[in-house]
Design a protein around this motif. Structure first.
Motif, PDB file in Angstrom:
ATOM      1  N   GLN A 126     106.836  -4.646  83.657  1.00 28.98           N
ATOM      2  CA  GLN A 126     106.830  -3.630  82.627  1.00 28.98           C
ATOM      3  C   GLN A 126     105.744  -3.874  81.588  1.00 28.98           C
ATOM      4  O   GLN A 126     105.105  -2.947  81.108  1.00 28.98           O
ATOM      5  CB  GLN A 126     108.197  -3.654  81.966  1.00 28.98           C
ATOM      6  CG  GLN A 126     108.578  -2.335  81.375  1.00 28.98           C
ATOM      7  CD  GLN A 126     109.770  -2.512  80.475  1.00 28.98           C
ATOM      8  OE1 GLN A 126     110.480  -3.509  80.582  1.00 28.98           O
ATOM      9  NE2 GLN A 126     109.983  -1.580  79.599  1.00 28.98           N
ATOM     10  N   TYR A 127     105.541  -5.145  81.260  1.00 32.26           N
ATOM     11  CA  TYR A 127     104.532  -5.478  80.257  1.00 32.26           C
ATOM     12  C   TYR A 127     103.159  -4.985  80.693  1.00 32.26           C
ATOM     13  O   TYR A 127     102.447  -4.319  79.948  1.00 32.26           O
ATOM     14  CB  TYR A 127     104.523  -6.983  80.013  1.00 32.26           C
ATOM     15  CG  TYR A 127     103.308  -7.472  79.272  1.00 32.26           C
ATOM     16  CD1 TYR A 127     103.076  -7.059  77.967  1.00 32.26           C
ATOM     17  CD2 TYR A 127     102.396  -8.328  79.866  1.00 32.26           C
ATOM     18  CE1 TYR A 127     101.968  -7.491  77.279  1.00 32.26           C
ATOM     19  CE2 TYR A 127     101.279  -8.767  79.190  1.00 32.26           C
ATOM     20  CZ  TYR A 127     101.058  -8.347  77.898  1.00 32.26           C
ATOM     21  OH  TYR A 127      99.960  -8.767  77.230  1.00 32.26           O
TER      22      TYR A 127
ATOM     23  N   SER B  55     103.092  -1.001  80.744  1.00 36.72           N
ATOM     24  CA  SER B  55     103.114  -0.218  79.513  1.00 36.72           C
ATOM     25  C   SER B  55     102.166  -0.728  78.457  1.00 36.72           C
ATOM     26  O   SER B  55     101.730   0.033  77.605  1.00 36.72           O
ATOM     27  CB  SER B  55     104.543  -0.166  78.951  1.00 36.72           C
ATOM     28  OG  SER B  55     104.960  -1.473  78.658  1.00 36.72           O
ATOM     29  N   ALA B  56     101.824  -2.010  78.496  1.00 34.01           N
ATOM     30  CA  ALA B  56     100.992  -2.520  77.409  1.00 34.01           C
ATOM     31  C   ALA B  56      99.546  -2.702  77.808  1.00 34.01           C
ATOM     32  O   ALA B  56      98.686  -2.846  76.953  1.00 34.01           O
ATOM     33  CB  ALA B  56     101.544  -3.842  76.901  1.00 34.01           C
TER      34      ALA B  56
ATOM     35  N   TYR C 137     101.095  18.022  70.819  1.00 32.87           N
ATOM     36  CA  TYR C 137     102.395  17.997  70.151  1.00 32.87           C
ATOM     37  C   TYR C 137     102.795  19.402  69.710  1.00 32.87           C
ATOM     38  O   TYR C 137     103.929  19.845  69.917  1.00 32.87           O
ATOM     39  CB  TYR C 137     102.318  17.055  68.949  1.00 32.87           C
ATOM     40  CG  TYR C 137     103.486  17.143  67.997  1.00 32.87           C
ATOM     41  CD1 TYR C 137     104.699  16.539  68.318  1.00 32.87           C
ATOM     42  CD2 TYR C 137     103.368  17.797  66.781  1.00 32.87           C
ATOM     43  CE1 TYR C 137     105.772  16.622  67.444  1.00 32.87           C
ATOM     44  CE2 TYR C 137     104.431  17.879  65.903  1.00 32.87           C
ATOM     45  CZ  TYR C 137     105.638  17.286  66.235  1.00 32.87           C
ATOM     46  OH  TYR C 137     106.692  17.355  65.373  1.00 32.87           O
TER      47      TYR C 137
ATOM     48  N   THR D 279     106.195  12.596  66.556  1.00 38.02           N
ATOM     49  CA  THR D 279     106.835  11.885  67.654  1.00 38.02           C
ATOM     50  C   THR D 279     106.703  12.742  68.901  1.00 38.02           C
ATOM     51  O   THR D 279     107.118  13.902  68.908  1.00 38.02           O
ATOM     52  CB  THR D 279     108.316  11.660  67.344  1.00 38.02           C
ATOM     53  OG1 THR D 279     108.389  10.946  66.114  1.00 38.02           O
ATOM     54  CG2 THR D 279     108.975  10.855  68.431  1.00 38.02           C
ATOM     55  N   ALA D 280     106.106  12.158  69.912  1.00 36.19           N
ATOM     56  CA  ALA D 280     105.856  12.915  71.130  1.00 36.19           C
ATOM     57  C   ALA D 280     107.174  13.315  71.785  1.00 36.19           C
ATOM     58  O   ALA D 280     108.120  12.522  71.824  1.00 36.19           O
ATOM     59  CB  ALA D 280     105.027  12.065  72.095  1.00 36.19           C
TER      60      ALA D 280
ATOM     61  N   TYR E 272      97.435   9.322  75.032  1.00 37.37           N
ATOM     62  CA  TYR E 272      97.611   8.186  74.117  1.00 37.37           C
ATOM     63  C   TYR E 272      98.893   8.352  73.312  1.00 37.37           C
ATOM     64  O   TYR E 272      99.644   7.407  73.101  1.00 37.37           O
ATOM     65  CB  TYR E 272      96.400   8.130  73.178  1.00 37.37           C
ATOM     66  CG  TYR E 272      96.127   6.806  72.514  1.00 37.37           C
ATOM     67  CD1 TYR E 272      95.734   5.702  73.261  1.00 37.37           C
ATOM     68  CD2 TYR E 272      96.223   6.671  71.130  1.00 37.37           C
ATOM     69  CE1 TYR E 272      95.454   4.497  72.644  1.00 37.37           C
ATOM     70  CE2 TYR E 272      95.935   5.464  70.515  1.00 37.37           C
ATOM     71  CZ  TYR E 272      95.548   4.386  71.273  1.00 37.37           C
ATOM     72  OH  TYR E 272      95.271   3.190  70.666  1.00 37.37           O
TER      73      TYR E 272
ATOM     74  N   TYR F 128     101.625   6.570  75.848  1.00 40.29           N
ATOM     75  CA  TYR F 128     101.450   5.208  75.355  1.00 40.29           C
ATOM     76  C   TYR F 128     102.215   4.965  74.062  1.00 40.29           C
ATOM     77  O   TYR F 128     103.260   4.310  74.065  1.00 40.29           O
ATOM     78  CB  TYR F 128      99.960   4.915  75.184  1.00 40.29           C
ATOM     79  CG  TYR F 128      99.649   3.512  74.710  1.00 40.29           C
ATOM     80  CD1 TYR F 128     100.349   2.413  75.220  1.00 40.29           C
ATOM     81  CD2 TYR F 128      98.654   3.289  73.764  1.00 40.29           C
ATOM     82  CE1 TYR F 128     100.068   1.135  74.780  1.00 40.29           C
ATOM     83  CE2 TYR F 128      98.372   2.000  73.331  1.00 40.29           C
ATOM     84  CZ  TYR F 128      99.086   0.932  73.832  1.00 40.29           C
ATOM     85  OH  TYR F 128      98.810  -0.325  73.393  1.00 40.29           O
ATOM     86  N   LEU F 129     101.736   5.522  72.949  1.00 37.78           N
ATOM     87  CA  LEU F 129     102.335   5.144  71.677  1.00 37.78           C
ATOM     88  C   LEU F 129     103.679   5.826  71.407  1.00 37.78           C
ATOM     89  O   LEU F 129     104.572   5.234  70.837  1.00 37.78           O
ATOM     90  CB  LEU F 129     101.374   5.450  70.522  1.00 37.78           C
ATOM     91  CG  LEU F 129     100.175   4.520  70.423  1.00 37.78           C
ATOM     92  CD1 LEU F 129      99.314   4.911  69.233  1.00 37.78           C
ATOM     93  CD2 LEU F 129     100.601   3.069  70.277  1.00 37.78           C
TER      94      LEU F 129
ATOM     95  N   THR G 138     105.005   7.586  69.175  1.00 32.75           N
ATOM     96  CA  THR G 138     104.973   8.108  67.809  1.00 32.75           C
ATOM     97  C   THR G 138     103.642   7.702  67.193  1.00 32.75           C
ATOM     98  O   THR G 138     103.275   6.536  67.241  1.00 32.75           O
ATOM     99  CB  THR G 138     106.116   7.503  66.989  1.00 32.75           C
ATOM    100  OG1 THR G 138     107.324   7.765  67.679  1.00 32.75           O
ATOM    101  CG2 THR G 138     106.166   8.102  65.612  1.00 32.75           C
TER     102      THR G 138
ATOM    103  N   GLU H  23     100.638   8.244  63.956  1.00 30.61           N
ATOM    104  CA  GLU H  23     100.133   8.809  62.712  1.00 30.61           C
ATOM    105  C   GLU H  23      98.640   9.026  62.907  1.00 30.61           C
ATOM    106  O   GLU H  23      98.029   8.383  63.766  1.00 30.61           O
ATOM    107  CB  GLU H  23     100.406   7.849  61.548  1.00 30.61           C
ATOM    108  CG  GLU H  23      99.851   6.461  61.758  1.00 30.61           C
ATOM    109  CD  GLU H  23      99.991   5.585  60.519  1.00 30.61           C
ATOM    110  OE1 GLU H  23      99.946   6.132  59.424  1.00 30.61           O
ATOM    111  OE2 GLU H  23     100.113   4.363  60.674  1.00 30.61           O
TER     112      GLU H  23
ATOM    113  N   ALA I 169      96.161   6.234  63.544  1.00 31.45           N
ATOM    114  CA  ALA I 169      96.008   5.534  64.827  1.00 31.45           C
ATOM    115  C   ALA I 169      94.682   5.904  65.467  1.00 31.45           C
ATOM    116  O   ALA I 169      94.172   5.176  66.308  1.00 31.45           O
ATOM    117  CB  ALA I 169      97.155   5.892  65.760  1.00 31.45           C
TER     118      ALA I 169
END
Lengths: 291, 299, 440, 358
Positions: D46-47, D50-51, D92, D164-165, D247, D251-252, D254, D256, D259
């Motif tokens: 998972q790391y 997702s990361a 969004y 927030t997506a 993105y 990915y993120l 949520t 702002e 980012a």
């Protein structure tokens, strides 16, 4: 001692008699069979040798792309700034190897190049341009002033324009500025690249007169690359003709000027009048063969 | 409209602009002489200021610290020339630009590695308070420090002008800027010249760092003032010292006026983009900036 | 040749991996995602300095929490959202039981990993930052904006200003300017200030400062034009000293500027020099190295030549002590959870229970050597904030002096707004709020 | 020995013109795709998914976008993150206001919005060049972020300016797990990369390159400058916009506006330069390098400390990482100014000869 990689005689050229001194005495400047490669791939000079005697004016003649400028830059070592490299052969000035020296060291030794297209510092005034020429010499203000005056005696026109930005001066004045700037380094030898480029014939004449003056009065030797063969041979003592990175012919200036082939190829003069198409083809073939 | 307030905004804007110019000068110097757009100038400002303030905090005399910091910046300049620029000579500008961003990281890390990440205060002895006389008599608040900064900037520009116009090295610098090859041909050693330019830029960075450090404290955010200098640069032209000053004045004054008089109508914070849009508008009229050198393009 | 080097390098890395995994299992792992470089490094290094020192002190002095050793791993995210997410993903599975809790030290990163942490069932502790409406534990079971959130803090500020003016009724007709960092963090308090302005009859003007905030001439000229009675400063990093300097420049009295706790550390005032004198800031911890807990750290950690802080003068600073608060809360939460689940390494889910049932009383604070250092804290299923009070402190030119006792927030107002905001979030995300009466 | 095209004869124009004319390349690409589509989701944890892999793919897409503009059309831009922000926030809003619309369509529309913004900010490129243009694009970077923060509509009037997506639902399937998100990203990136590759081989691509190499000369031979430059800005921004939407969504979650700050723009420019200007493969390599390097440095720092048996103050480690990162960038620029893609090419050339020296 060798002078050329290939004697011109072998190809049926009438070989003018070279001054005997040339082969015996170690020359002032001697370039021995150098090869120059740009970017590690493009071979530009394929073994060029030439000599310049002290106090002489030597002309380096040839068409565009023959390698005149590259030869000069190889000597002054400006090549490396353009990713060029002398891969074979040696260059000696006053008996010392100079092919690994920096341009700065060469100027200090007394070899100074005046680049093609003049390359004045456009945003500097004429006088400032001249002053940059003395960069390598740490001399007093008074001496600097005296040197400036000396340059102005040769180029009285520059004195009138001393305060204007050189970018706004005429082509002839820029050429004078460039030569004057080189003079400020008190050189023993000036490598002069295409002094006639883009100048009116009358100005060309004037510039060459000054070159001769400098040569005789200041004992500055000149190696000049020139496309204007006729003028160059009139003022030079000796000449080399380059084709495709090789010296194909050399000789005393008068002899060269009299040489039929030179007349035909470089001076556009021909005793036989207008050539037939066949002759032109023949001439092309001969030229290619030489190269 | 209250004219005193307007004058106050205008003058404080002009003086703030001078502070931007101080940073922009460093960019101009390097761009002029080596054609490198040195993004690391902000980091150099930070490095210089942090070194200086740390030395002073360790008990060093002010002037000795200035000299030592200057020496350090010269070493940094020479090292940059040797390790970054020389191997990248003849590479496209964008590559060099990227290299200076890499350099930014190195300098930032190095500065904090040496001196820690703590913010420091810096007092130059000029308080950042309104000039009393003006406040009393004309009800206009102009900070003493800003005026001082303006004088310093003026002195710096004058000093640089004299250096460039009359000295042998200065002439050589301008020559190199004009034409590398011709400079080489007359025997000017490019590498030394570049090292000198970077050292001079280091000096300018030190001055800018002292000024900005005295104003906001010496801390990492000093590196961000490079961003403030960019619109000044495009407005004034990358190659012009005069442009850096005039550009700074225009940007400073107009951004303050815009923020104060326009900001409230659109929610404020327009300072972040206004200078850039202004500079952009100028560029549409003169694509090489106000004082930039016009490039001649031929096919 | 090259491949040989490569091989040995790979071998080395592999061995490192082996070395890293072969460790004892009686450990509780706490990730340390923060920033030690960049514009906010002073805050990150200070807070995590205190935090890590506290954990090491517990390990050294007590042999861990009831015999369970506390381990940690640092992850540098440079206050960058994307790297913060990477840190989270990297560290969440580390240790025998995974990450017990996760701190981000960044409001932006908190936003980014809020959903992920909830999905992974890892409690997220955001002490004094983060998303305010996560205080509603029914909607956000895994997020704990402990001690005090931004809205509470702001109401306390208004109370403080009211007390300075001689009563809340005196606020009528007063002018307050809110100078804020133009980011999610800075904008958080705008609604609560607007609501309070309506209640008390003062006017509030919001003036944004573009990041990073190193030039505020225009903003403070506006302040000068408005001539407010008070200025609320909501800055971060370089914005704070710049604001104080700019205030001095336009002659605004600093003792009428009230800052948030991210504007109230030594690092915010020292760079401003004399201009900072008199400036007031809210805080949920106080400065000073004389508290027993800090002395314990010095004795157990620094006396043995260890410790996180390179510059030991920073021990006892606001940020450092805030880190100690982080440590105390985290450790006490683990302790609370251990009381229920046994003295062994706990899963994040179990630690979450510990946080939710955390009750740090004044007596307990005294035991910990932190009486007066921080406030008592009681967390519940519905209330994930716990405290809410702040102390105000004033910069005297050299250090922070506490000038008030704990000032409680306007809980009613804040709670109402939090619930409304959380309900809106729940609706948007289709979350059914927990029923707290059924939680044990 | 293995990498040798001898014996592969092209008998039709089509064969000669295909994207990967050499069989070994086709095999390698196919293998890569199999690994990416099948192997990775099966085996990566998972790391990694997702990361690392998901952000890597997203940033590679943004890099590809910038590379179209900078590497192929020769226009320098520092506003990449702003175009991504437009993509993220518009996606969004599309999903919020037109909930019936398939999410992928929202992404594409968001990309088109970014393209529109890109074209507007590309207008100055008709007059401004080089660094002046680069700095001018900063205007876009700052203005877009400011507008997103200032205009409530973009963030649905969120007080803090954060969005927030929404959940990504395609044909009733919700993409929620890291593997799901990775697969979705991979599909989008793969399709767009193939499209880019083909576009750049077409007349459009050749026009871009003509403008890049000498715009005046290009104009003289009849390429319409305005159309071409704006098209480049548009296409580039479209890619960035889609990357921005991913993105936020894949990915993120949520985000702002901050980012998408200047830092991100710079990082993407780094990816282009380090990867190789004007190379699609380079976009991926550059993204991998810049995404992985800091993480790698940060990860090895701990074990190295362990191994040496010392505890360095945290600040020291982080600063060292920063220095090494900067130094490596300079180092790579010095060793290969044309980027990793060029190194790869040289490697391939060598491989053609291997194991014989000539």
């Amino acid at each position: 001692m060798f002078r050329r990689s290939r004697p011109a005689n072998a190809h049926g050229f009438p070989m003018p008699a070279a001054p005997a001194a040339k082969t015996d005495v170690a020359s002032y400047l001697s370039v021995n069979n150098i090869e120059v490669i740009y970017d590690h791939v493009i071979l530009v000079l394929k073994g060029v040798s030439l000599q310049v005697e002290e106090g002489s004016i030597v002309a380096l003649l040839g068409a565009n792309g023959a390698g005149k400028t590259t030869t000069l830059k190889a000597i002054s070592n400006l090549l490396r700034a353009e990713r060029g490299d002398v891969t074979k052969g040696t260059i000696e000035f006053m008996g010392q190897r100079v092919d690994q020296r920096t341009p700065n060291e060469l100027v200090r030794m007394g070899v100074c190049q005046v680049m093609e297209g003049r390359h004045c510092f456009q945003h500097l005034t004429v006088e400032e341009n001249l002053l940059t020429g003395a960069f390598t010499r740490s001399i007093s203000r008074a001496d600097l002033k005296a040197d400036l005056e000396l340059v102005y005696t040769y180029f009285p026109r520059l004195k009138e324009r001393r305060g204007s930005q050189s970018g706004y001066t005429s082509g002839g004045e820029q050429q004078m500025t460039a030569i004057g700037r080189a003079l400020m380094a008190r050189p023993k030898m000036i490598l002069l690249d295409e002094p006639s480029m883009g100048l009116a014939p009358q100005l060309v004449e004037e510039i060459f007169e000054i070159v001769r003056d400098l040569n005789t009065k200041e004992r500055v030797s000149f190696l000049l690359a020139e496309q204007n063969t006729m003028v160059a041979l009139r003022f030079a003592d000796y000449g080399y003709i380059l084709e495709n990175g090789r010296v194909v012919m050399d000789g005393a200036a008068q002899d060269l000027a009299q040489n039929e082939d030179v007349k035909e190829f470089y001076l556009g003069l021909s005793t036989a009048g207008r050539k037939s198409f066949r002759d032109v083809k023949h001439y092309r073939r001969r030229k290619r063969w030489l190269a | 409209m209250n004219w005193q307030f307007f004058v106050e905004v205008l003058v404080s804007g002009l003086l703030a602009g001078i502070m931007y110019s101080l940073v922009a000068l460093g960019f101009v110097l390097i761009y002029k002489a080596s054609g490198v757009f040195n993004f690391a100038q902000g980091a150099m400002v930070f490095f210089a200021a942090l070194t200086f303030v740390s030395l002073v905090e360790r008990g060093m005399n002010f002037w000795i610290a200035v000299v030592v910091t200057l020496a350090v910046m010269v070493v940094v300049g020479i090292a940059i020339e040797r390790l970054v620029l020389r191997p990248l000579v003849n590479q496209p500008q964008i590559t060099l630009f990227m290299a200076t961003i890499g350099l930014t990281f190195v300098l930032e890390g190095l500065a904090q590695l040496l001196w820690g990440s703590q913010p420091h205060g810096l007092e130059l002895g000029i308080p950042d308070v309104p000039i009393q006389w003006l406040a009393d008599n004309a009800n206009i608040n102009i900070s003493q420090f800003d005026v001082f900064a303006g004088l310093i900037a003026g002195a710096l520009v004058a000093g640089l002008a004299v250096f460039f116009q009359t000295t042998r090295i200065g002439r050589a610098l301008r020559a190199v800027a004009d034409d590398h090859q011709a400079a080489l041909a007359v025997g000017i050693p490019l590498r030394q010249i570049w090292a000198i330019v970077w050292a001079v830029a280091g000096f300018v960075a030190l001055v800018a760092g002292l000024m900005w450090g005295a104003r906001n404290g010496v801390q990492f955010a000093l590196t961000f003032i490079a961003l403030k200098a960019l619109p000044v640069l495009i407005l004034g032209g990358f190659e012009s010292v005069a442009g850096a000053i005039v550009g700074g004045l225009i940007i400073g004054a107009s951004e303050k006026l815009a923020e104060v008089y326009l900001g409230p109508y659109v929610g404020g914070g327009i300072e972040s983009w206004f200078p850039y849009v202004l500079a952009l508008a100028f560029l549409l009229i003169r694509p090489e900036g106000l004082f930039g050198e016009r490039r001649i393009e031929r096919v | 040749m090259i491949s040989k080097h490569l091989k040995s390098a790979l071998l080395g890395v592999a061995m490192l991996g082996v070395a890293a995994t072969g460790q004892a299992q009686n450990e509780q792992f706490i990730p340390m995602a923060g920033y030690w470089v960049g514009p906010f490094a002073a805050g990150g290094s200070g807070i995590y300095g205190g935090f890590i020192d506290y954990l090491n002190m517990i390990n050294a002095r007590d042999g861990g929490v009831n015999g369970v050793k506390l381990t940690y791993e640092k992850c540098e995210h440079e206050y960058n959202n994307a790297r913060g997410v990477e840190c989270y993903e990297r560290l969440k599975k580390k240790g025998p039981t995974g990450a017990s809790v996760f701190h981000t030290l960044s409001t932006g990163i908190t936003y980014s990993i809020l959903d992920k942490a909830t999905a992974d069932k890892i409690p997220l502790i955001t002490i004094g930052y983060g998303r305010t409406d996560t205080s509603d534990g029914r909607v956000f079971p895994y997020v704990f904006p402990l001690v005090t959130n931004y809205w509470s803090q702001n109401t306390a500020k208004i109370k403080f200003i009211g007390s300075r003016e001689g009563g809340m009724d005196k606020l009528k007709g007063k002018k307050i300017v809110n100078i804020y960092h133009d980011s999610a963090y800075g904008k958080e308090t705008i609604p609560v200030l607007d609501a309070q302005a309506k209640t008390y009859g003062f006017t509030v003007t919001h003036i944004p400062v573009p990041t990073p905030g190193n030039e505020q001439g225009a903003q403070w000229l506006q302040v000068r034009q408005i001539k407010p009675d008070w200025v609320i400063l909501r800055g971060w990093g370089v914005m704070n000293p710049t604001a104080l300097k700019a205030a001095a420049k336009v002659g605004f009295p600093r003792d009428h500027i009230v800052g948030v706790w991210w504007s109230g550390a030594e690092e915010d005032t020292i760079p401003a020099g004399d201009a900072a004198k008199g400036y007031i800031a809210a805080g949920f911890n106080v400065a000073g190295a004389n508290f027993p807990v800090v002395q314990e750290i010095k004795k157990a950690v620094y006396a043995k030549g260890k410790g996180e802080m390179e510059d030991q003068a920073r021990i006892g600073s606001i940020y450092y002590n805030r880190g100690v608060v982080h440590g105390i809360i985290t450790v006490e939460a683990i302790r609370t959870a251990q009381a229920k689940y046994g003295n062994k390494p706990l899963t994040p889910e179990q630690v979450r229970w510990g946080i939710e049932n955390l009750n740090i009383t004044e007596a307990r604070l005294k035991d910990l050597g932190a009486a007066g250092f921080m406030q008592a804290l009681k967390v519940s299923c519905a209330d994930h904030e716990g405290g809410g009070a702040v102390k105000f402190q004033q910069w005297d030119g050299k250090q922070w002096k506490v000038i008030t006792d704990w000032i409680q927030p306007d809980k009613q107002l804040v709670r109402g707004m939090i619930e409304a905001s959380a309900a809106a979030y729940a609706k948007e995300k289709n979350i059914t709020p927990r029923d707290c009466s059924k939680e044990g | 020995m293995l990498y040798r095209e001898a014996g592969q004869f092209k008998t039709t124009y089509a064969a000669d013109q295909q994207v990967f004319p050499i069989r070994q390349d086709r095999i390698a690409v196919a293998a890569l795709l199999v690994v990416a589509f099948v192997g990775v989701p099966l085996f990566a944890n998972q790391y990694w998914l997702s990361a690392i892999l998901t952000p890597f793919l997203i940033l590679a897409l943004a890099t590809l976008g910038l590379n179209i503009l900078t590497g192929y059309a020769g226009q320098l831009s520092l506003g990449t993150a702003a175009f991504m922000a437009v993509g993220a926030f518009m996606a969004y809003n599309f999903a919020l206001r037109l909930p019936w619309m398939p999410i992928l369509v929202s992404f594409m529309l968001a990309g088109l919005c970014a393209a529109a913004v890109g074209i507007v900010f590309g207008l100055p490129s008709l007059r401004i060049k080089g660094f002046y243009l680069a700095v001018a694009t900063l205007a876009c970077q700052f203005f877009v972020l400011w507008a997103l923060q200032r205009v409530g509509w973009f963030t649905n009037d969120s007080a803090s300016g954060v969005i927030t997506a929404q959940k990504m639902v395609i044909l009733g399937y919700t993409f929620e797990s890291p593997a799901d998100k990775y697969m979705l990203t991979l599909c989008v990136v793969a399709v767009l990369a193939v499209l880019a590759k083909n576009m750049l081989r077409s007349e459009t691509g050749r026009k871009f390159m003509a403008v890049r190499d000498m715009d005046i000369a290009a104009e003289v031979i009849g390429i319409r400058m305005m159309q071409t430059k704006l098209l480049a800005f548009g296409i580039s921004s479209f890619y960035c916009g889609v990357a921005g939407a991913l993105y936020a969504y894949a990915y993120l979650g949520t985000v702002e506006p901050e980012a998408f700050n200047l830092d991100l723009s710079f990082r993407i420019l780094f990816m282009v330069i380090i990867g190789g200007v004007g190379s699609i493969l380079g976009s991926f390599m550059g993204a991998a390098f810049i995404v992985l390097l800091p993480i790698f440095l940060n990860t090895v720092a701990g074990p190295i400390e362990h191994l040496l048996g010392i505890t360095l103050p945290s600040g020291l480690m982080s600063n060292l990482e920063l220095i090494v990162f900067g130094a490596l960038i300079i180092f790579f620029l010095i060793v290969e100014p044309h980027g990793l893609a060029r190194l790869w090419q040289i490697g391939k050339e060598k491989l053609r000869l291997w194991p014989f020296p000539h």
